[in-house]
Design an enzyme around this catalytic site. Structure first.
Site, short mmCIF file in Angstrom:
data_model
loop_
_atom_site.label_atom_id
_atom_site.label_comp_id
_atom_site.label_asym_id
_atom_site.label_seq_id
_atom_site.Cartn_x
_atom_site.Cartn_y
_atom_site.Cartn_z
N HIS A 36 8.36 90.69 -62.11
CA HIS A 36 9.35 90.86 -63.17
C HIS A 36 10.68 90.41 -62.59
CE1 HIS A 36 11.90 92.58 -66.31
NE2 HIS A 36 12.64 93.06 -65.32
N CYS A 105 9.12 87.86 -69.21
CA CYS A 105 10.45 88.05 -68.63
C CYS A 105 10.88 86.88 -67.75
CB CYS A 105 10.48 89.35 -67.82
SG CYS A 105 9.23 89.40 -66.50
#
Length: 209
Positions: A36, A105
């Site tokens: 992420h 993301c």
């Protein structure tokens, strides 16, 4: 004025515990991390999860502590122009358009980095989904994961990971799909993985709020 642009990199498997990371390393060589990322500029960290999110740089994150902070360079673009850019891509990176492989993301931070600096985020982060889908294990389980993604309205729907029942159903498919004893064992591990991701899902639960 030049503004520093950095990339905060988090490994989501660290949230699931060392046992899950070890299992991933054993059964999916080369894919023992799930990245992420957040883009840090103007003393704000921007990231995608349940829509485009913002938080003051340096604040504790629900994703844990960054495993790495990468210097992407500098930008002369002022904050209000960047915010206009984010408004323009808001529909693309909404709560309901998240896709684990094709719109996550890291796709968001890639677009931000290109806009701010003209350069990409690191290839090993940007291309992880396609590398996984093109691997033998990805070709085997990728469709199952994509199906979970679709059935849950996009994993970013409300900021939640797939529910525990869905993960355990996938584990049963591995254990009973005639793929061999090794995958039966893998299925059992995924059953355990489901439990951990059930807990991880709680961390994501507040993401879209």
């Amino acid at each position: 004025m030049a503004y520093s642009v950095k990339l905060n990199v988090y490994d989501l498997l660290n949230l699931a515990g060392p046992g899950i990371k070890q299992m991933a390393s054993q059964f999916m060589p080369g894919f023992s991390s799930i990245w992420h990322t957040g883009i840090v500029v103007y003393n704000i960290e921007y990231f995608y999860g349940g829509g485009i999110q913002r938080q003051p740089a340096g604040m504790p994150s629900q994703y844990g502590t960054p495993t790495e902070v990468i210097d992407l360079g500098t930008t002369d673009i002022p904050k209000d122009m960047f915010e206009d850019f984010l408004s323009g891509i808001n529909d693309k990176f909404s709560m309901n358009t998240y896709d684990l492989f094709h719109n996550n993301c890291n796709h968001f931070t890639e677009e931000c980095s290109l806009f701010l600096t003209g350069s990409s985020i690191p290839v090993h982060i940007r291309d992880l989904p396609s590398s996984f889908l093109n691997s033998p294990i990805g070709q085997m389980i990728g469709p199952l994961i994509s199906n979970l993604n679709s059935n849950n309205g996009g994993l970013g729907n409300g900021g939640n990971m797939p529910d525990l029942a869905s993960l355990n159903n996938m584990a049963n498919m591995f254990g009973q799909g005639g793929l061999g004893n090794n995958f039966g064992g893998l299925g059992n591990n995924f059953g355990g993985l489901g439990n951990n991701f059930g807990g991880l899902g709680n961390n994501f639960g507040g993401l879209g709020n």
